[in-house]
Motif scaffolding. Structure first.
Motif, PDB file in Angstrom:
ATOM      1  N   TYR A 200      44.588  45.583   3.109  1.00  0.00           N
ATOM      2  CA  TYR A 200      43.422  45.083   3.833  1.00  0.00           C
ATOM      3  C   TYR A 200      43.824  44.296   5.073  1.00  0.00           C
ATOM      4  N   LEU A 201      42.951  44.332   6.071  1.00  0.00           N
ATOM      5  CA  LEU A 201      43.156  43.591   7.310  1.00  0.00           C
ATOM      6  C   LEU A 201      42.739  42.131   7.163  1.00  0.00           C
ATOM      7  N   ASP A 202      43.328  41.275   8.002  1.00  0.00           N
ATOM      8  CA  ASP A 202      42.915  39.870   8.055  1.00  0.00           C
ATOM      9  C   ASP A 202      41.519  39.762   8.674  1.00  0.00           C
ATOM     10  N   SER A 203      40.929  38.585   8.501  1.00  0.00           N
ATOM     11  CA  SER A 203      39.629  38.310   9.120  1.00  0.00           C
ATOM     12  C   SER A 203      39.673  36.928   9.759  1.00  0.00           C
ATOM     13  N   LEU A 204      39.005  36.778  10.902  1.00  0.00           N
ATOM     14  CA  LEU A 204      38.989  35.499  11.616  1.00  0.00           C
ATOM     15  C   LEU A 204      37.588  35.248  12.157  1.00  0.00           C
ATOM     16  N   PHE A 205      37.063  34.048  11.913  1.00  0.00           N
ATOM     17  CA  PHE A 205      35.752  33.675  12.455  1.00  0.00           C
ATOM     18  C   PHE A 205      35.722  32.163  12.674  1.00  0.00           C
ATOM     19  N   THR A 206      34.717  31.688  13.405  1.00  0.00           N
ATOM     20  CA  THR A 206      34.625  30.273  13.765  1.00  0.00           C
ATOM     21  C   THR A 206      33.284  29.703  13.332  1.00  0.00           C
ATOM     22  N   LYS A 207      33.320  28.484  12.773  1.00  0.00           N
ATOM     23  CA  LYS A 207      32.123  27.769  12.364  1.00  0.00           C
ATOM     24  C   LYS A 207      32.219  26.317  12.834  1.00  0.00           C
ATOM     25  N   THR A 208      31.057  25.673  12.969  1.00  0.00           N
ATOM     26  CA  THR A 208      31.010  24.252  13.279  1.00  0.00           C
ATOM     27  C   THR A 208      30.582  23.500  12.032  1.00  0.00           C
ATOM     28  N   VAL A 209      31.409  22.537  11.610  1.00  0.00           N
ATOM     29  CA  VAL A 209      31.177  21.805  10.365  1.00  0.00           C
ATOM     30  C   VAL A 209      30.671  20.406  10.684  1.00  0.00           C
ATOM     31  N   SER A 210      29.599  20.002   9.995  1.00  0.00           N
ATOM     32  CA  SER A 210      28.994  18.678  10.187  1.00  0.00           C
ATOM     33  C   SER A 210      29.304  17.772   8.995  1.00  0.00           C
ATOM     34  N   PRO A 211      29.347  16.440   9.206  1.00  0.00           N
ATOM     35  CA  PRO A 211      29.609  15.520   8.093  1.00  0.00           C
ATOM     36  C   PRO A 211      28.549  15.643   6.997  1.00  0.00           C
ATOM     37  N   ARG A 212      29.004  15.574   5.747  1.00  0.00           N
ATOM     38  CA  ARG A 212      28.150  15.599   4.559  1.00  0.00           C
ATOM     39  C   ARG A 212      27.378  16.907   4.417  1.00  0.00           C
ATOM     40  N   LYS A 213      27.818  17.939   5.115  1.00  0.00           N
ATOM     41  CA  LYS A 213      27.146  19.237   5.037  1.00  0.00           C
ATOM     42  C   LYS A 213      28.121  20.303   4.526  1.00  0.00           C
ATOM     43  N   THR A 214      27.557  21.269   3.786  1.00  0.00           N
ATOM     44  CA  THR A 214      28.330  22.416   3.346  1.00  0.00           C
ATOM     45  C   THR A 214      27.926  23.628   4.169  1.00  0.00           C
ATOM     46  N   THR A 215      28.893  24.225   4.828  1.00  0.00           N
ATOM     47  CA  THR A 215      28.655  25.424   5.625  1.00  0.00           C
ATOM     48  C   THR A 215      28.929  26.644   4.760  1.00  0.00           C
ATOM     49  N   GLN A 216      27.870  27.367   4.416  1.00  0.00           N
ATOM     50  CA  GLN A 216      27.989  28.563   3.589  1.00  0.00           C
ATOM     51  C   GLN A 216      28.203  29.773   4.503  1.00  0.00           C
ATOM     52  N   VAL A 217      29.317  30.467   4.304  1.00  0.00           N
ATOM     53  CA  VAL A 217      29.585  31.641   5.139  1.00  0.00           C
ATOM     54  C   VAL A 217      29.308  32.940   4.384  1.00  0.00           C
ATOM     55  N   GLY A 218      28.899  32.830   3.109  1.00  0.00           N
ATOM     56  CA  GLY A 218      28.522  34.014   2.343  1.00  0.00           C
ATOM     57  C   GLY A 218      29.708  34.910   2.031  1.00  0.00           C
ATOM     58  N   ASN A 219      29.436  36.204   1.963  1.00  0.00           N
ATOM     59  CA  ASN A 219      30.478  37.182   1.631  1.00  0.00           C
ATOM     60  C   ASN A 219      31.233  37.615   2.870  1.00  0.00           C
ATOM     61  N   ILE A 220      32.546  37.639   2.766  1.00  0.00           N
ATOM     62  CA  ILE A 220      33.405  38.117   3.848  1.00  0.00           C
ATOM     63  C   ILE A 220      34.069  39.393   3.342  1.00  0.00           C
ATOM     64  N   THR A 221      33.612  40.523   3.828  1.00  0.00           N
ATOM     65  CA  THR A 221      34.106  41.811   3.348  1.00  0.00           C
ATOM     66  C   THR A 221      35.246  42.279   4.260  1.00  0.00           C
ATOM     67  N   LEU A 222      36.430  42.343   3.696  1.00  0.00           N
ATOM     68  CA  LEU A 222      37.596  42.768   4.463  1.00  0.00           C
ATOM     69  C   LEU A 222      37.644  44.287   4.585  1.00  0.00           C
ATOM     70  N   ARG A 223      38.152  44.755   5.701  1.00  0.00           N
ATOM     71  CA  ARG A 223      38.281  46.199   5.949  1.00  0.00           C
ATOM     72  C   ARG A 223      39.680  46.681   5.614  1.00  0.00           C
ATOM     73  N   ARG A 224      39.741  47.905   5.104  1.00  0.00           N
ATOM     74  CA  ARG A 224      41.036  48.527   4.831  1.00  0.00           C
ATOM     75  C   ARG A 224      41.734  48.888   6.139  1.00  0.00           C
ATOM     76  N   ARG A 225      43.036  48.871   6.090  1.00  0.00           N
ATOM     77  CA  ARG A 225      43.803  49.289   7.268  1.00  0.00           C
ATOM     78  C   ARG A 225      43.606  50.791   7.497  1.00  0.00           C
ATOM     79  N   PRO A 226      43.520  51.198   8.741  1.00  0.00           N
ATOM     80  CA  PRO A 226      43.322  52.631   9.031  1.00  0.00           C
ATOM     81  C   PRO A 226      44.560  53.447   8.655  1.00  0.00           C
TER      82      PRO A 226
END
Length: 226
Positions: A200-226
Motif C-alpha cells: 500500500y501507498l503512504d497517505s499525507l493530509f493536513t488538519k488544524t487542531v484546536s485546544p480541548r477539541k478532537t479532530t475526527q478524520v474518519g476513515n483513511i483508505t490507502l491505495r494499493r501500489r500500481p
C-alpha cells in the motif's frame, strides 16, 4: 522529515515513577504497581497508564522526569533483545513550562515516542538496540487530538506521524482495527500514514487542531501500489 517505521511486537520499559520539578523544588510520585514493567508499544488508540497521583501546591512547573529502572526489552517475532541504556545517560525528561494552581485537579501527560526512542546498533557480534527515550509533555487544556481509522483491514499495522513545519512532533501506531489517536497537538498539523505493508501507498493530509477539541478524520483508505 520522518524515519522509516519499525515493527516491534513488544517494548517493555521498567518505570519507577515520575518527578515534577518547578520553582518550589521537586516532587516524586512513585509508580505503585508491583510489576514496574510497562508495555509501551500497546499504549495506542487512546490507551494510557497512570504513573502517579498526588497533591502539590501552587507551583510553576519547569520539567517532568520519568524515573526508570534497568530492566528494558524489545520483542520482534519470537526474538527478545535487551534494550540498553547508554552509559552516563540521565533519566529522560521533558521541558514543560506550566503554572499549577492550588485546589485544582490537573492531568499531566507524558508521550513516550516508541518509534523515535529505540536505536538500532549493528555490531560485529550481532545486532543490539539502545533505549534513548523521546518524551513530550502536555495537558488537555492547551492541546487537542486527531483520531482516525486506516483502511482496508488487510493493511495491517501503520505508523502515523504528526508533523509541524519540518519537525515530527508525535508518532503512534494503529490498533488491530486500524484506529489511531495522536495526542497533545495544536495548530496546523500534517499527518503522514505509513503502512508497514508495502503493498500500500503512504497517505499525507493536513488538519488544524484546536485546544480541548478532537479532530475526527474518519476513515483513511490507502491505495494499493500500481
Amino acid at each position: 522529515m520522518v524515519d522509516a517505521p519499525a515493527d516491534y511486537d513488544e517494548v517493555l520499559v521498567e518505570v519507577l515513577g515520575v518527578e515534577l520539578e518547578g520553582d518550589a523544588g521537586t516532587v516524586f510520585f512513585p509508580y505503585e504497581q508491583l510489576n514496574k514493567s510497562i508495555n509501551i508499544s500497546r499504549l495506542v488508540g487512546g490507551e494510557r497508564v497512570m504513573i502517579g497521583r498526588g497533591e502539590i501546591g501552587s507551583v510553576g512547573l519547569q520539567k517532568i522526569t520519568l524515573k526508570l529502572g534497568n530492566q528494558h526489552s524489545l520483542t520482534i517475532g519470537e526474538d527478545v533483545f535487551p534494550l540498553n541504556t547508554r552509559i552516563g545517560d540521565e533519566d529522560p525528561f521533558a521541558d514543560f513550562s506550566y503554572e499549577l494552581q492550588a485546589g485544582i485537579s490537573y492531568d499531566l501527560y507524558l508521550d513516550f515516542d516508541v518509534q523515535r526512542s529505540i536505536k538500532f546498533v549493528p555490531t560485529a557480534s550481532g545486532n543490539t538496540y539502545d533505549l534513548v527515550p523521546n518524551l513530550r509533555a502536555f495537558t488537555k487544556q492547551g492541546t487537542g487530538d486527531i483520531i482516525g481509522t486506516v483502511l482496508p483491514p488487510d493493511v495491517g499495522k501503520s505508523v502515523v506521524y504528526a508533523i509541524q513545519g519540518f519537525d515530527t512532533v508525535a508518532t503512534t501506531t494503529t490498533t488491530e482495527s486500524g484506529r489511531f489517536v495522536l495526542n497533545g497537538l495544536f495548530g496546523q498539523t500534517s499527518v503522514s500514514v505509513v503502512p508497514l505493508n508495502t503493498v500500500y501507498l503512504d497517505s499525507l493530509f493536513t488538519k488544524t487542531v484546536s485546544p480541548r477539541k478532537t479532530t475526527q478524520v474518519g476513515n483513511i483508505t490507502l491505495r494499493r501500489r500500481p
